[in-house]
Design a protein around this motif. Sequence first.
Motif, PDB file in Angstrom:
ATOM      1  N   LEU A  10       1.086  -1.699   0.527  1.00  0.00           N
ATOM      2  CA  LEU A  10       0.398  -0.098  -0.104  1.00  0.00           C
ATOM      3  C   LEU A  10       0.232   0.796  -0.443  1.00  0.00           C
ATOM      4  O   LEU A  10       0.086   2.425  -0.850  1.00  0.00           O
ATOM      5  CB  LEU A  10      -0.878   0.112   1.061  1.00  0.00           C
ATOM      6  CG  LEU A  10      -2.368  -0.768   1.068  1.00  0.00           C
ATOM      7  CD1 LEU A  10      -2.511  -0.532   2.616  1.00  0.00           C
ATOM      8  CD2 LEU A  10      -3.436  -0.401   0.434  1.00  0.00           C
ATOM      9  N   ARG A  11       1.938   0.864   0.732  1.00  0.00           N
ATOM     10  CA  ARG A  11       2.771   2.348   0.997  1.00  0.00           C
ATOM     11  C   ARG A  11       3.922   2.236  -0.608  1.00  0.00           C
ATOM     12  O   ARG A  11       4.435   3.224  -1.308  1.00  0.00           O
ATOM     13  CB  ARG A  11       3.533   2.452   2.275  1.00  0.00           C
ATOM     14  CG  ARG A  11       3.262   2.005   3.624  1.00  0.00           C
ATOM     15  CD  ARG A  11       2.988   2.223   4.693  1.00  0.00           C
ATOM     16  NE  ARG A  11       2.968   1.868   5.991  1.00  0.00           N
ATOM     17  CZ  ARG A  11       3.344   1.782   7.040  1.00  0.00           C
ATOM     18  NH1 ARG A  11       4.572   1.662   7.267  1.00  0.00           N
ATOM     19  NH2 ARG A  11       2.307   1.979   7.845  1.00  0.00           N
ATOM     20  N   LYS A  12       3.983   1.389  -1.086  1.00  0.00           N
ATOM     21  CA  LYS A  12       5.375   1.048  -2.050  1.00  0.00           C
ATOM     22  C   LYS A  12       4.809   1.846  -3.131  1.00  0.00           C
ATOM     23  O   LYS A  12       5.244   2.291  -4.109  1.00  0.00           O
ATOM     24  CB  LYS A  12       5.649  -0.009  -1.637  1.00  0.00           C
ATOM     25  CG  LYS A  12       6.533  -0.593  -3.006  1.00  0.00           C
ATOM     26  CD  LYS A  12       8.341   0.337  -1.615  1.00  0.00           C
ATOM     27  CE  LYS A  12       9.879   0.091  -2.460  1.00  0.00           C
ATOM     28  NZ  LYS A  12       9.714  -0.329  -4.464  1.00  0.00           N
ATOM     29  N   GLY A  13       3.530   1.452  -4.189  1.00  0.00           N
ATOM     30  CA  GLY A  13       2.836   1.660  -4.968  1.00  0.00           C
ATOM     31  C   GLY A  13       2.902   0.939  -6.036  1.00  0.00           C
ATOM     32  O   GLY A  13       2.055   0.103  -6.975  1.00  0.00           O
ATOM     33  N   SER A  14       3.220  -0.767  -5.188  1.00  0.00           N
ATOM     34  CA  SER A  14       3.174  -2.064  -5.588  1.00  0.00           C
ATOM     35  C   SER A  14       2.092  -3.297  -5.562  1.00  0.00           C
ATOM     36  O   SER A  14       0.761  -2.407  -4.624  1.00  0.00           O
ATOM     37  CB  SER A  14       4.480  -2.135  -5.473  1.00  0.00           C
ATOM     38  OG  SER A  14       5.016  -2.748  -3.863  1.00  0.00           O
ATOM     39  N   LEU A  15       2.216  -4.536  -5.813  1.00  0.00           N
ATOM     40  CA  LEU A  15       1.139  -5.294  -6.354  1.00  0.00           C
ATOM     41  C   LEU A  15       1.669  -5.955  -5.003  1.00  0.00           C
ATOM     42  O   LEU A  15       2.755  -6.376  -5.345  1.00  0.00           O
ATOM     43  CB  LEU A  15       0.705  -5.375  -6.920  1.00  0.00           C
ATOM     44  CG  LEU A  15       0.491  -4.900  -8.086  1.00  0.00           C
ATOM     45  CD1 LEU A  15      -0.636  -6.245  -9.323  1.00  0.00           C
ATOM     46  CD2 LEU A  15      -1.295  -3.819  -6.888  1.00  0.00           C
ATOM     47  N   PRO A  16       0.803  -7.239  -4.122  1.00  0.00           N
ATOM     48  CA  PRO A  16       1.462  -8.154  -3.204  1.00  0.00           C
ATOM     49  C   PRO A  16       1.433  -9.191  -3.996  1.00  0.00           C
ATOM     50  O   PRO A  16       0.963  -9.491  -5.339  1.00  0.00           O
ATOM     51  CB  PRO A  16       0.303  -7.982  -2.055  1.00  0.00           C
ATOM     52  CG  PRO A  16      -0.726  -7.213  -1.893  1.00  0.00           C
ATOM     53  CD  PRO A  16       0.043  -6.199  -3.224  1.00  0.00           C
ATOM     54  N   PRO A  17       2.829  -9.879  -3.418  1.00  0.00           N
ATOM     55  CA  PRO A  17       2.643 -11.473  -4.344  1.00  0.00           C
ATOM     56  C   PRO A  17       2.132 -12.229  -3.780  1.00  0.00           C
ATOM     57  O   PRO A  17       1.521 -12.878  -4.473  1.00  0.00           O
ATOM     58  CB  PRO A  17       4.635 -11.562  -4.003  1.00  0.00           C
ATOM     59  CG  PRO A  17       5.523 -10.173  -3.754  1.00  0.00           C
ATOM     60  CD  PRO A  17       3.975  -9.459  -2.938  1.00  0.00           C
ATOM     61  N   ARG A  18       1.423 -12.393  -3.342  1.00  0.00           N
ATOM     62  CA  ARG A  18       0.348 -12.734  -2.167  1.00  0.00           C
ATOM     63  C   ARG A  18      -0.875 -13.139  -2.868  1.00  0.00           C
ATOM     64  O   ARG A  18      -1.465 -11.524  -2.737  1.00  0.00           O
ATOM     65  CB  ARG A  18       0.604 -13.279  -0.703  1.00  0.00           C
ATOM     66  CG  ARG A  18       1.161 -13.738   0.035  1.00  0.00           C
ATOM     67  CD  ARG A  18       1.200 -13.455   1.139  1.00  0.00           C
ATOM     68  NE  ARG A  18       0.213 -15.020   2.202  1.00  0.00           N
ATOM     69  CZ  ARG A  18      -0.223 -15.513   3.049  1.00  0.00           C
ATOM     70  NH1 ARG A  18       0.957 -15.520   3.373  1.00  0.00           N
ATOM     71  NH2 ARG A  18      -1.474 -15.348   3.411  1.00  0.00           N
ATOM     72  N   ILE A  19      -1.005 -13.970  -3.221  1.00  0.00           N
ATOM     73  CA  ILE A  19      -2.713 -14.028  -4.262  1.00  0.00           C
ATOM     74  C   ILE A  19      -3.696 -13.272  -3.621  1.00  0.00           C
ATOM     75  O   ILE A  19      -5.258 -13.101  -3.018  1.00  0.00           O
ATOM     76  CB  ILE A  19      -2.325 -14.831  -5.655  1.00  0.00           C
ATOM     77  CG1 ILE A  19      -2.900 -16.211  -4.602  1.00  0.00           C
ATOM     78  CG2 ILE A  19      -2.153 -14.876  -6.140  1.00  0.00           C
ATOM     79  CD1 ILE A  19      -2.956 -16.907  -5.886  1.00  0.00           C
ATOM     80  N   ASP A  20      -3.766 -13.753  -1.961  1.00  0.00           N
ATOM     81  CA  ASP A  20      -4.623 -14.001  -1.080  1.00  0.00           C
ATOM     82  C   ASP A  20      -4.697 -12.823  -0.680  1.00  0.00           C
ATOM     83  O   ASP A  20      -6.083 -12.274   0.601  1.00  0.00           O
ATOM     84  CB  ASP A  20      -4.622 -15.148  -0.449  1.00  0.00           C
ATOM     85  CG  ASP A  20      -3.629 -15.333   0.666  1.00  0.00           C
ATOM     86  OD1 ASP A  20      -2.293 -14.230   0.383  1.00  0.00           O
ATOM     87  OD2 ASP A  20      -3.590 -15.931   1.411  1.00  0.00           O
ATOM     88  N   VAL A  21      -4.527 -11.255  -0.561  1.00  0.00           N
ATOM     89  CA  VAL A  21      -4.241 -10.575   0.344  1.00  0.00           C
ATOM     90  C   VAL A  21      -5.541  -9.659  -0.659  1.00  0.00           C
ATOM     91  O   VAL A  21      -5.268  -9.354  -1.940  1.00  0.00           O
ATOM     92  CB  VAL A  21      -2.910  -9.408  -0.134  1.00  0.00           C
ATOM     93  CG1 VAL A  21      -2.912  -8.499   0.708  1.00  0.00           C
ATOM     94  CG2 VAL A  21      -1.558 -10.916   0.606  1.00  0.00           C
ATOM     95  N   ALA A  22      -6.192  -8.900   0.541  1.00  0.00           N
ATOM     96  CA  ALA A  22      -7.003  -8.227   0.658  1.00  0.00           C
ATOM     97  C   ALA A  22      -7.337  -6.723  -0.397  1.00  0.00           C
ATOM     98  O   ALA A  22      -5.772  -6.696  -0.711  1.00  0.00           O
ATOM     99  CB  ALA A  22      -8.529  -7.828   0.923  1.00  0.00           C
ATOM    100  N   GLN A  23      -7.561  -6.772  -1.833  1.00  0.00           N
ATOM    101  CA  GLN A  23      -7.577  -5.382  -2.679  1.00  0.00           C
ATOM    102  C   GLN A  23      -8.495  -4.400  -1.849  1.00  0.00           C
ATOM    103  O   GLN A  23      -8.433  -3.537  -2.501  1.00  0.00           O
ATOM    104  CB  GLN A  23      -7.894  -6.021  -4.000  1.00  0.00           C
ATOM    105  CG  GLN A  23      -7.089  -7.475  -4.325  1.00  0.00           C
ATOM    106  CD  GLN A  23      -7.626  -7.588  -5.896  1.00  0.00           C
ATOM    107  OE1 GLN A  23      -7.959  -6.844  -6.562  1.00  0.00           O
ATOM    108  NE2 GLN A  23      -7.500  -8.399  -6.248  1.00  0.00           N
ATOM    109  N   ASP A  24      -9.242  -4.677  -1.281  1.00  0.00           N
ATOM    110  CA  ASP A  24     -10.104  -3.428  -0.889  1.00  0.00           C
ATOM    111  C   ASP A  24      -9.425  -1.877  -0.331  1.00  0.00           C
ATOM    112  O   ASP A  24      -9.744  -0.937  -0.824  1.00  0.00           O
ATOM    113  CB  ASP A  24     -11.288  -3.843   0.245  1.00  0.00           C
ATOM    114  CG  ASP A  24     -10.660  -4.272   1.569  1.00  0.00           C
ATOM    115  OD1 ASP A  24     -10.347  -5.683   1.472  1.00  0.00           O
ATOM    116  OD2 ASP A  24     -11.368  -3.649   2.887  1.00  0.00           O
ATOM    117  N   LYS A  25      -8.589  -2.046  -0.106  1.00  0.00           N
ATOM    118  CA  LYS A  25      -7.864  -1.257   0.698  1.00  0.00           C
ATOM    119  C   LYS A  25      -6.722   0.014  -0.167  1.00  0.00           C
ATOM    120  O   LYS A  25      -6.485   1.185  -0.398  1.00  0.00           O
ATOM    121  CB  LYS A  25      -6.437  -1.658   2.230  1.00  0.00           C
ATOM    122  CG  LYS A  25      -7.789  -1.718   3.315  1.00  0.00           C
ATOM    123  CD  LYS A  25      -7.057  -1.334   4.194  1.00  0.00           C
ATOM    124  CE  LYS A  25      -7.985  -2.055   5.307  1.00  0.00           C
ATOM    125  NZ  LYS A  25      -5.995  -2.009   6.882  1.00  0.00           N
TER     126      LYS A  25
END
Length: 425
Positions: free
Chosen positions: A342-357
Amino acid sequence: MKLKSKQGQVLARVVASTVAGLAISGIATAQTQQVEVVHQWTSSSESYALQALKDGLQKKGMGWKDSAIAGDDGANQQQALQARLAAGNAPAAAQAQPQLLYAYAEQNELASLDSYAKAGNWDHLLTPELIPYLKYKGTWYGVPMDEHRENMFWINKKILQKYGDKVPTTWDEFNTLAEKMKKDGIIPVALGGEDWQEAEIFSDLVLGMGGPAFYKKAIINHDPATVQSPTMVKVFDELRKIISYTDPNRAGRDWNVATQMVIDGKAGMQIHADWAKGEFLRAGKKPGVDFVCAATPGSGHAFIWVLDSFAFFKQKNPAAQANQALLANTVMDPDVQQNFNLRKGSLPPRIDVAQDKFDDCAKTNFADRAAGNKAGEVIPSFIENAALERDIRAAYVDVVTQFVNTPSMTSADAVKKLVAAAKNT
């Protein structure tokens, strides 16, 4: 949640058993309650993102020994780390992109992470395009922290509104907008003077003007027929135009300073990967309100990815090994991955991280990553040490640098040099 619980329980047992062994052997644990990590994250947004990992470790009772080495797109870090390895003084972990991970593995410096990966079910937990680049000869050596999208550009919202508020979707539209800004005395494109920043624009043009299949042939396969095609000549033609839209004072400028120019309205646009967004957010700017994000023209759903992972170096001390287990566990924690990205501007490599935030910029990238994976259009970056071996990467970047800094060099000459560079590596 089951994956998180299972991984946490297994890695916790690794830590607990090692610490128990230390108690039996009488080794003082006070000296082992911190983990040293070598990295290159030193900009405001990068430091803020890294704090999410530090906070996650602190909650588990682990301190952080920071060994930040900035400059030259990680080259300074690589040089310093290599010196430490030669001296037998390896840190617990270091930020490493794929080709660097391979190099450390070839030197037999890395600890296998297979037990962690099996316990945490990483083969099914991570976005699939990254998995082959976290392994070397079938063994896991990298723990992924983020996934960036390289083919992005950023526009100051107030400046864009002056010109109709329309985001360019083709390079011709981009040129038209840049010409208007230039005529009005606005620096159209903010750019630093480092070679990798110039080459990143080149990479985006290869994708945007040639398409994913062309990118794969010209870059990943460095196929001579594709490299010397008329399309590649047009890529260099457009690169020359874009350089003409930058200011003459860019020599030696860091990427985040260029981003700040767009934030402050001193420049209209920046062609740069999505770590630029971290700087906008850190400055309190909001997407769609203060700045506009978009994939570079011609990208479609194609997604050039950049991966940052941590490589773990072999440690003889059982306490240090326990610290590494705790670090791996924390990096893979869904909350840590969410907060960091969220802070870095990137996407999490884990596919189960919630996207709502995540904001709309990130949600667009989530959607394009998913669509691109289905179409075979999620592609490794060559600039950021994934798609090409380092000697070939260096040869390509050198040609781009020569072209950018030699106004008399024609696009046809650049193509010839690119073909020769590919053949000589």
